[in-house]
Design a protein around this motif. Sequence first.
Motif, PDB file in Angstrom:
ATOM      1  N   UNK A 145       0.896  -0.883   0.040  1.00  0.00           N
ATOM      2  CA  UNK A 145       0.185   0.160  -0.163  1.00  0.00           C
ATOM      3  C   UNK A 145       0.850   1.204   0.688  1.00  0.00           C
ATOM      4  N   UNK A 146       1.924   0.641   0.691  1.00  0.00           N
ATOM      5  CA  UNK A 146       2.702   2.151   0.798  1.00  0.00           C
ATOM      6  C   UNK A 146       3.384   2.512  -0.551  1.00  0.00           C
ATOM      7  N   UNK A 152       1.515   6.153  -6.856  1.00  0.00           N
ATOM      8  CA  UNK A 152       0.745   7.434  -7.139  1.00  0.00           C
ATOM      9  C   UNK A 152      -0.112   9.082  -6.615  1.00  0.00           C
ATOM     10  N   UNK A 153       0.888   9.014  -5.643  1.00  0.00           N
ATOM     11  CA  UNK A 153       0.554  10.635  -4.824  1.00  0.00           C
ATOM     12  C   UNK A 153      -0.756  10.345  -4.679  1.00  0.00           C
ATOM     13  N   UNK A 154      -1.186   9.318  -3.594  1.00  0.00           N
ATOM     14  CA  UNK A 154      -2.394   9.065  -2.922  1.00  0.00           C
ATOM     15  C   UNK A 154      -2.183   9.828  -1.447  1.00  0.00           C
ATOM     16  N   UNK A 155      -2.790  10.178  -0.675  1.00  0.00           N
ATOM     17  CA  UNK A 155      -3.048  10.329   0.222  1.00  0.00           C
ATOM     18  C   UNK A 155      -3.354   9.227   1.892  1.00  0.00           C
ATOM     19  N   UNK A 156      -2.389   9.191   2.741  1.00  0.00           N
ATOM     20  CA  UNK A 156      -3.363   8.450   3.809  1.00  0.00           C
ATOM     21  C   UNK A 156      -4.716   8.517   3.906  1.00  0.00           C
ATOM     22  N   UNK A 157      -5.108   8.965   4.304  1.00  0.00           N
ATOM     23  CA  UNK A 157      -6.514   9.442   4.248  1.00  0.00           C
ATOM     24  C   UNK A 157      -7.571   8.979   3.066  1.00  0.00           C
ATOM     25  N   UNK A 158      -6.682   8.519   1.733  1.00  0.00           N
ATOM     26  CA  UNK A 158      -7.511   7.951   0.079  1.00  0.00           C
ATOM     27  C   UNK A 158      -7.091   6.790   0.639  1.00  0.00           C
ATOM     28  N   UNK A 191      -9.183   0.078   9.983  1.00  0.00           N
ATOM     29  CA  UNK A 191      -8.746   1.132   8.902  1.00  0.00           C
ATOM     30  C   UNK A 191      -8.537   2.659   9.993  1.00  0.00           C
ATOM     31  N   UNK A 192      -8.970   2.870  10.677  1.00  0.00           N
ATOM     32  CA  UNK A 192      -8.221   3.654  11.400  1.00  0.00           C
ATOM     33  C   UNK A 192      -6.927   3.440  11.830  1.00  0.00           C
ATOM     34  N   UNK A 197      -0.512   2.500  11.676  1.00  0.00           N
ATOM     35  CA  UNK A 197       0.451   2.291  11.095  1.00  0.00           C
ATOM     36  C   UNK A 197       1.256   2.811   9.763  1.00  0.00           C
ATOM     37  N   UNK A 198       0.675   2.451   8.798  1.00  0.00           N
ATOM     38  CA  UNK A 198       1.204   3.204   7.555  1.00  0.00           C
ATOM     39  C   UNK A 198       1.865   4.376   7.204  1.00  0.00           C
ATOM     40  N   UNK A 199       1.260   5.657   8.241  1.00  0.00           N
ATOM     41  CA  UNK A 199       1.847   6.706   8.827  1.00  0.00           C
ATOM     42  C   UNK A 199       2.893   6.874   8.940  1.00  0.00           C
TER      43      UNK A 199
END
Length: 204
Positions: A145-146, A152-158, A191-192, A197-199
């Motif tokens: 995912x990272x 694609x420059x997709x923000x973590x919120x998306x 997902x929160x 964890x992704x951030x």
Amino acid sequence: MLAVLAAIFAAAVPQPTIVQKPIPFGAKRKQEMAAYAKRHYGIDSYRLTNPKVIVEHYTVTSTFQQTWNTFAPDTADAELHELPGTCAHYVIDRNGTIYQLVPRSIMCRHTVGLNYTAIGIEHVGASDAQVMDNARQLAASLRLTRWLRCTYDIGVDNVIGHAESLSSPYHKERVASLKHQTHGDMSHAAMQTYRSKLAQKGTC
């Protein structure tokens, strides 16, 4: 310019190991995908261009092969009875192996309202907890995912769970009976934790 930026983002985050296990996606299925996109989004194309969302799912199967066998046939799905058959771009097995089933340049039917702009990632398992509590699977998911979001420059919120699809700012659906259709996999609570964890993996 977008291609240059994508290359810069991708270079900063290494691509994880991905095993290619393509499902059949020939001319007929592409034509059906284009017709689906026209009906549901007003887009006369099967191509996925410049995706803005990554949707996480779980498979409700116990093995990767069962999942592949579900997505491979181009048959109408049991829930919505539409063509082409459902699919996802990636499947992550319980042991952390990442499989790619469909090129990212092609739309997959995995999330009503978002297929026109979303990459779909399935996790072999039967619940949010099975995915979140499996260290190898979760680590592989975060790596994939990272890399995708940075490519694609997709923000973590998306980066969202299927259960969050209706709240996405990119959600759109032309078929009235499906405007509020979603599933319960990968809930907001799960997902929160996932996004946190992704951030923590760092910026692109």
